[in-house]
Design an enzyme around this catalytic site. Sequence first.
Site, short mmCIF file in Angstrom:
data_model
loop_
_atom_site.label_atom_id
_atom_site.label_comp_id
_atom_site.label_asym_id
_atom_site.label_seq_id
_atom_site.Cartn_x
_atom_site.Cartn_y
_atom_site.Cartn_z
N ASP A 124 0.98 -1.13 -0.15
CA ASP A 124 0.25 0.12 0.17
C ASP A 124 0.81 1.29 0.00
OD1 ASP A 124 -2.81 1.04 0.26
OD2 ASP A 124 -2.15 1.88 2.23
N ARG A 125 2.13 1.17 0.48
CA ARG A 125 3.00 2.56 0.39
C ARG A 125 3.52 2.67 -0.95
NH1 ARG A 125 2.31 5.40 4.84
NH2 ARG A 125 2.22 3.81 6.88
N MET B 211 -8.33 5.71 2.71
CA MET B 211 -8.30 6.99 1.92
C MET B 211 -7.03 7.04 1.06
SD MET B 211 -11.37 7.87 2.22
CE MET B 211 -11.20 9.60 1.53
N ARG B 212 -5.78 6.20 1.34
CA ARG B 212 -4.46 6.63 0.40
C ARG B 212 -4.89 6.39 -0.98
NH1 ARG B 212 -1.19 3.67 3.18
NH2 ARG B 212 -0.59 5.43 4.34
N ALA B 213 -5.57 5.49 -1.22
CA ALA B 213 -5.90 5.43 -2.93
C ALA B 213 -6.47 6.82 -3.37
CB ALA B 213 -6.67 4.17 -3.10
#
Length: 681
Positions: free
Chosen positions: A193-194, A274-276
């Site tokens: 995810d990073r 919410m990173r996406a």
Amino acid sequence: MSTPYPFTAIVGQDDLRLGLLLNAVSPAVGGVLVRGEKGTAKSTAVRALAALMPEVSVVPGCRFSCDPGSPDPACPDGPHADAAGVSRAARTVELPVGASEDRLVGALDIERALSEGVKAFEPGLLADAHRGILYVDEVNLLHDHLVDLLLDAAAMGASYVEREGVSVRHAARFLLVGTMNPEEGELRPQLLDRFGLTVEVAASRDTDERVEVVRRRLAYDDDPEGFAARWAADESALRERIATARALLPQVLLGDGVLRQIAATCAAFEVDGMRADIVMARTATALAAWAGREEVTADDVRQAALLALPHRRRRNPFDAPGLDEDKLDQTLDEAAGDQGRSDEGRNDDDPDPDGGGNDDGGGGGGVPPQADGDRTPPQGEGGDTPSQAPEGAPDAPGRSAGAEQQPVASAEPFRTKMLSVPGLGEGAAGRRSRARTEHGRTTGARRPQGSLTKLHLAATVQAAAPHQRARGRSGRGLVVRRDDLRQATREGREGNLVLFVVDASGSMAARQRMSAVKGAVLSLLLDAYQRRDKVGLVTFRGKDAEVALPPTSSVDAAASRLESLPTGGRTPLAAGLLKAHDVLRVERLRDPSRRPLLVVVTDGRATGGPEPVALAGRAARLHRAEGTASVVVDCESGYVRLGLAGELARELGGTAVTLDELRADSIAGLVKDVTAAGRAA
């Protein structure tokens, strides 16, 4: 310094080049993960990117690349008040898979810190990569403790080195680029995810394109400088375009309608967190700047979704990354339609701007229904009885050891009980069996072998205390010598080699048990992924056994082989155990520190050839003699049970568990440690 291969000379690989260039335009995108088979120019493209990056202004003599315009107030080489800057090329720092913790974050001189109170710090790779590129080749093979440090630095933009109350902090903001071959194992979800973007690369199947790749590579190998000179004009033009896009980036407008499309897309594909959304917004903005536009369009959002979402949709390692493009187009169209209706309502002075909106959650959102209609459910106690077997099932007379059956789908995986190797190992860091590791709880102290990494303070003081008068101690400080230092010994968990030996004979196909058996093995594979194990797969049926998958870190490859496994024929149990013995013998030579766990999935029957039962017993005792920890998953079912799997477990010196007992939520039994060979003797 060798001349790098020009970025503009790379043939094809459009997604790879675009992902890297977008990060060059906007480092805030968050880096890129390049997934693909070997020999697809992954490393070549990453190394070539460095020559296109704009130069950075740094404080002269600062080992941490501080910006003279806004120097880091906590810089260990600071303060840098009113320092004049000098320009240099952005660095590309490579993190080796086998790097130590000190090499990554830096090393603190513990002896000087204790005796003099001086923070003598030697910077690591994170400091070198600040304001540049940190490149990790084969990132999926990186040790867990290095992954944790990398995650912390990427999240906080700083690196912290703390040793027994002495700490050093420095800025560490970098463009993270990783390459990996999925066949060698997947990444932990946290690290996956990073990465802001992910791209899939594969070798071209076009003959002309492959010819051009070879032609250019041979020309470069013959004369790197001459080859680079021929592409210098293209490189310069691309460098100028990156600089222009960077200058335009702050002026790009990200409208409410575009934001609605981004949010609707992330919601429809059910990505976590919410990173996406944020990455998609930054990527779409970078795409507009790269195209020379000051406004983001729906096409930018679509391209951003294809780059930012596929790796965030994986729920387990057996899910293939990817995005349903038809669903993506439908979601974008619906979000644009909702925005248009909302705008029309506001133009008509609608007092409720949200009135008349579409409340159906985007129509096509959610997880598509799974095609489970053909999946065979696990058979329970009653489902395995002969009276309930369907007519013509594999247990009919003459079918249990007959012709080959078609592969059946596996049952749904479940959470398994913990299976571990007894004793204390020293293998690669993982989460299965007890081991001496660099991280974990402190269990003692010893003299350091090589550089000191984890100081045992109490043991060090105890070693130095008797010599203070002889060393002429006069002040309050403790006089510490190198011989006084003690390394802390720690106990944590290691990853093991889990070798599955699966019975695929006709007796396993009886009563449609193979679906439940595959579901159990799939569950154990998922457990192996979570515990950072290597896995291998040996199957036996008919007259012989075969290595369906040599030991690997890719559990999804093992799952794929398992799904396509046919059944039928006799049960050459001895052949399966002997084949497993050969595999383990080779692996002990390759990686002697990684301890094996043998998991035999069978009903215990042995047929075919002379004295098959006696031969299987002798093969089992070979594993026992070598101390191989083992567990037998007993697949026998029905009212009448012969207990053959239990006999096999005793020959192996291991433990037998039933399919029901394997479940973590089962109350039928509790399996914690596999009994070591010799303990049961």
